[in-house]
Scaffold this motif. Structure first.
Motif, PDB file in Angstrom:
ATOM      1  N   ARG A 295     -11.618  16.142  -8.078  1.00 20.18           N
ATOM      2  CA  ARG A 295     -10.166  15.960  -8.138  1.00 20.18           C
ATOM      3  C   ARG A 295      -9.677  15.235  -6.888  1.00 20.18           C
ATOM      4  N   SER A 296     -10.187  15.617  -5.731  1.00 16.94           N
ATOM      5  CA  SER A 296      -9.798  14.962  -4.483  1.00 16.94           C
ATOM      6  C   SER A 296     -10.211  13.495  -4.502  1.00 16.94           C
ATOM      7  N   ASN A 297     -11.423  13.225  -4.979  1.00 12.51           N
ATOM      8  CA  ASN A 297     -11.897  11.840  -5.069  1.00 12.51           C
ATOM      9  C   ASN A 297     -11.019  11.007  -5.981  1.00 12.51           C
ATOM     10  N   LEU A 298     -10.630  11.570  -7.108  1.00 10.39           N
ATOM     11  CA  LEU A 298      -9.823  10.822  -8.081  1.00 10.39           C
ATOM     12  C   LEU A 298      -8.453  10.498  -7.505  1.00 10.39           C
ATOM     13  N   GLN A 299      -7.873  11.436  -6.785  1.00  9.11           N
ATOM     14  CA  GLN A 299      -6.567  11.194  -6.162  1.00  9.11           C
ATOM     15  C   GLN A 299      -6.671  10.088  -5.107  1.00  9.11           C
ATOM     16  N   THR A 300      -7.748  10.145  -4.303  1.00  4.87           N
ATOM     17  CA  THR A 300      -7.947   9.118  -3.272  1.00  4.87           C
ATOM     18  C   THR A 300      -8.161   7.748  -3.912  1.00  4.87           C
ATOM     19  N   LEU A 301      -8.964   7.707  -4.979  1.00  2.00           N
ATOM     20  CA  LEU A 301      -9.226   6.442  -5.667  1.00  2.00           C
ATOM     21  C   LEU A 301      -7.947   5.838  -6.218  1.00  2.00           C
ATOM     22  N   LYS A 302      -7.099   6.656  -6.773  1.00  3.49           N
ATOM     23  CA  LYS A 302      -5.815   6.183  -7.303  1.00  3.49           C
ATOM     24  C   LYS A 302      -4.971   5.550  -6.183  1.00  3.49           C
ATOM     25  N   LYS A 303      -4.968   6.159  -5.009  1.00  4.88           N
ATOM     26  CA  LYS A 303      -4.216   5.610  -3.881  1.00  4.88           C
ATOM     27  C   LYS A 303      -4.773   4.249  -3.468  1.00  4.88           C
ATOM     28  N   ILE A 304      -6.117   4.147  -3.466  1.00  3.28           N
ATOM     29  CA  ILE A 304      -6.748   2.886  -3.068  1.00  3.28           C
ATOM     30  C   ILE A 304      -6.375   1.752  -4.026  1.00  3.28           C
ATOM     31  N   TRP A 305      -6.490   2.013  -5.329  1.00  7.01           N
ATOM     32  CA  TRP A 305      -6.135   0.975  -6.303  1.00  7.01           C
ATOM     33  C   TRP A 305      -4.645   0.650  -6.240  1.00  7.01           C
ATOM     34  N   ASP A 306      -3.794   1.615  -5.909  1.00 11.28           N
ATOM     35  CA  ASP A 306      -2.357   1.349  -5.735  1.00 11.28           C
ATOM     36  C   ASP A 306      -2.143   0.367  -4.584  1.00 11.28           C
ATOM     37  N   ILE A 307      -2.862   0.606  -3.478  1.00 10.06           N
ATOM     38  CA  ILE A 307      -2.731  -0.285  -2.321  1.00 10.06           C
ATOM     39  C   ILE A 307      -3.255  -1.681  -2.670  1.00 10.06           C
ATOM     40  N   VAL A 308      -4.370  -1.713  -3.398  1.00 11.88           N
ATOM     41  CA  VAL A 308      -4.917  -3.004  -3.832  1.00 11.88           C
ATOM     42  C   VAL A 308      -3.888  -3.770  -4.649  1.00 11.88           C
ATOM     43  N   GLY A 309      -3.257  -3.101  -5.574  1.00 14.49           N
ATOM     44  CA  GLY A 309      -2.250  -3.749  -6.408  1.00 14.49           C
ATOM     45  C   GLY A 309      -1.089  -4.263  -5.594  1.00 14.49           C
ATOM     46  N   MET A 310      -0.644  -3.479  -4.614  1.00 13.74           N
ATOM     47  CA  MET A 310       0.481  -3.881  -3.779  1.00 13.74           C
ATOM     48  C   MET A 310       0.119  -5.106  -2.932  1.00 13.74           C
ATOM     49  N   VAL A 311      -1.101  -5.093  -2.333  1.00 14.99           N
ATOM     50  CA  VAL A 311      -1.531  -6.210  -1.490  1.00 14.99           C
ATOM     51  C   VAL A 311      -1.670  -7.485  -2.314  1.00 14.99           C
ATOM     52  N   MET A 312      -2.267  -7.381  -3.475  1.00 13.39           N
ATOM     53  CA  MET A 312      -2.450  -8.560  -4.323  1.00 13.39           C
ATOM     54  C   MET A 312      -1.109  -9.127  -4.765  1.00 13.39           C
ATOM     55  N   SER A 313      -0.156  -8.255  -5.038  1.00 12.37           N
ATOM     56  CA  SER A 313       1.183  -8.714  -5.428  1.00 12.37           C
ATOM     57  C   SER A 313       1.852  -9.443  -4.278  1.00 12.37           C
ATOM     58  N   GLN A 314       1.675  -8.915  -3.047  1.00 11.32           N
ATOM     59  CA  GLN A 314       2.249  -9.573  -1.878  1.00 11.32           C
ATOM     60  C   GLN A 314       1.613 -10.946  -1.656  1.00 11.32           C
ATOM     61  N   LEU A 315       0.295 -11.029  -1.814  1.00 10.87           N
ATOM     62  CA  LEU A 315      -0.391 -12.305  -1.629  1.00 10.87           C
ATOM     63  C   LEU A 315       0.111 -13.346  -2.617  1.00 10.87           C
ATOM     64  N   ASP A 316       0.310 -12.930  -3.852  1.00 14.12           N
ATOM     65  CA  ASP A 316       0.829 -13.864  -4.869  1.00 14.12           C
ATOM     66  C   ASP A 316       2.223 -14.344  -4.484  1.00 14.12           C
ATOM     67  N   ASP A 317       3.047 -13.444  -3.950  1.00 12.28           N
ATOM     68  CA  ASP A 317       4.400 -13.825  -3.530  1.00 12.28           C
ATOM     69  C   ASP A 317       4.344 -14.813  -2.366  1.00 12.28           C
ATOM     70  N   TRP A 318       3.473 -14.545  -1.399  1.00  7.67           N
ATOM     71  CA  TRP A 318       3.386 -15.421  -0.222  1.00  7.67           C
ATOM     72  C   TRP A 318       2.866 -16.808  -0.602  1.00  7.67           C
ATOM     73  N   LYS A 319       1.966 -16.869  -1.591  1.00  7.09           N
ATOM     74  CA  LYS A 319       1.419 -18.163  -2.017  1.00  7.09           C
ATOM     75  C   LYS A 319       2.492 -19.065  -2.604  1.00  7.09           C
ATOM     76  N   SER A 320       3.541 -18.463  -3.126  1.00  7.74           N
ATOM     77  CA  SER A 320       4.603 -19.258  -3.763  1.00  7.74           C
ATOM     78  C   SER A 320       5.650 -19.747  -2.768  1.00  7.74           C
ATOM     79  N   ILE A 321       5.537 -19.345  -1.485  1.00  5.43           N
ATOM     80  CA  ILE A 321       6.529 -19.734  -0.479  1.00  5.43           C
ATOM     81  C   ILE A 321       6.147 -21.074   0.138  1.00  5.43           C
TER      82      ILE A 321
END
Length: 459
Positions: free
Chosen positions: A402-428
């Protein structure tokens, strides 16, 4: 001169004024009353309000200065005595009246109001029910030894705090009684009898509220105790057929309920109730005879229930031991399944970067559903172990997953946020890039990653 003579005595007084208004020629009667949950003056002492004391006095002065303008001179009927109002001595007298008016309102009446407002914090600015609840939360016992309360299951009654509150409100009542019922400042008489009576009544209600809560604590605790004993006695009186597992579970439940009672490990568990009774006696509060009888018979009642408890426990020992063997076998089987689940869990592709952001969330949802099933099995096992007095399996493999699954979810959330930011910066456009904002975002993301469980590096 008449107004000056009437107004002047206030200069020699403090905010309490004189309690004998008959000694003065009071021109205004002012009342301080408790209305709509707060003290209010009638008439108002707010200068900009209609019919306020200030406007009344100013009206008098206006009329005094208006009258000469309406009196014609005998020597010349076309002229009046209006020029008298420009006399410096008369204007000085007007200024003195206004000065004494301000002195009376700001340095006498407002200051006396402050003495009444002092009690607001204790009487009308807070809710008594919420305040009583806070006495439990702020109890020193809870602050110093919160783990004791959790382990024992006791909700220790903060008697000392309640006793202090009653004594504090006795002192408040005495302080309120020292406030004046009337304060005369020469030209104006302030009647405070109504508000003094109102806040005295409030102080009595608060004091009574604490005492009533103490009474209810005794009666409610005893009523709950006797209801529990009656229910347990009836339950333990039942027979348990040899192959009737539901009935055995029911009986074990009764035994567990008794075992978990604070009275089971504390022979003096009724002493706090006796202390509350003794405290109430200090304030001439006597509990009903029925309640006192219940308190006196509580210990014998509990001992009788304990005797029945041990008799039933011995009687069920054979059936209990047989069930314990089954539970032990079930635990062994669960441990094997948990180990296999854990091994399979760690091989899931959601731990791999190759899984990708879009496919990782469905995989996490599926893993979560499977993990919930394992957690339910663990819960059922622990429930049976607790019921039959066994050490409960902590299910480390399941909790770790359960602890591992919660941590994994946080990691993929951060990945999604970073990738979204990179896409935004590429358009500037290059010339519009704000490096400071990018650096701040990178720092925030780095901080988030550092907060992730270090064991995640193995993935």
């Amino acid at each position: 001169e008449y107004l000056i003579n009437a107004f002047s005595p206030v200069k020699e007084m403090n905010e309490y004024g004189d309690s004998n208004p008959k000694k003065y020629n009071a021109l205004v009667d002012l009342k301080l009353q408790f209305e709509d949950g707060e003290p209010k003056f009638f008439p108002s002492i707010e200068a900009d309000e209609e019919n306020s004391v200030q406007k009344t006095v100013n009206y008098w002065l206006e009329r005094i200065f208006f009258i000469p303008s309406r009196i014609q001179r005998l020597s010349n009927t076309e002229e009046s005595f209006g020029d008298v109002t420009k006399d410096d001595d008369l204007l000085d007298l007007k200024d003195k009246v206004e000065e004494i008016l301000d002195l009376t309102i700001e340095s006498r009446i407002q200051k006396l109001l402050g003495h009444f407002m002092y009690f607001g914090e204790f009487l009308w600015e807070r809710d008594q029910k919420e305040y009583i609840e806070s006495l439990y939360e702020n109890d020193e016992y809870d602050e110093l030894m919160p783990e004791n309360k959790e382990e024992s299951g006791e909700n220790k009654f903060p008697l000392q705090r309640f006793d202090e509150e009653v004594r504090d409100y006795d002192k408040l009542f005495e302080e309120i009684s020292q406030l004046p019922e009337v304060a005369c400042y020469g030209w104006i008489t302030l009647n405070t009898e109504s508000i003094r009576h109102a806040i005295s009544t409030q102080a009595r209600k608060w004091r009574l509220g604490f005492l009533e809560h103490m009474e209810h604590e005794v009666s409610n605790t005893l009523n709950e105790f006797y209801d529990f004993c009656e229910r347990m006695e009836k339950g333990l009186a039942q027979e348990v057929p040899k192959d009737d597992y539901p009935k055995l579970v029911e009986m074990m439940g009764y035994l567990m309920d008794i075992y978990e009672r604070p009275e089971f490990t504390n022979e003096e568990s009724f002493e706090p109730l006796k202390e509350i009774v003794n405290c109430l006696r200090k304030y001439d509060i006597k509990l009903p005879a029925e309640t006192m009888t219940k308190l006196e018979e509580a210990v014998p009642t509990w001992k009788a229930l304990l005797k029945q408890y041990y008799e039933v426990k011995d009687k069920l020992s054979v059936l209990q031991n047989a069930e314990i063997k089954k539970i032990s076998n079930a635990e062994s089987e669960f441990v094997k399944q948990a180990d296999a689940y854990r091994e399979q869990f760690l091989t899931l592709d959601m731990f791999s970067w190759d899984k990708g952001l879009e496919d990782s969330y469905p995989a996490i949802d599926e893993a979560n559903a499977n993990l919930i099933e394992q957690e339910k099995k663990l819960h059922d096992l622990k429930k049976k172990q607790k019921l039959f007095g066994l050490i409960q399996n902590q299910g480390s493999q399941i909790t770790e997953s359960r602890s591992n699954l919660q941590t994994l979810k946080k990691i993929w959330d951060i990945v999604g946020m970073v990738m979204s930011q990179l896409d935004d910066w590429k358009s500037i456009p290059f010339l519009e890039v704000k490096t400071d904002e990018i650096e701040d975002a990178v720092k925030k993301n780095t901080k988030l990653m550092k907060g992730i469980d270090k064991r995640a590096k193995r993935w």
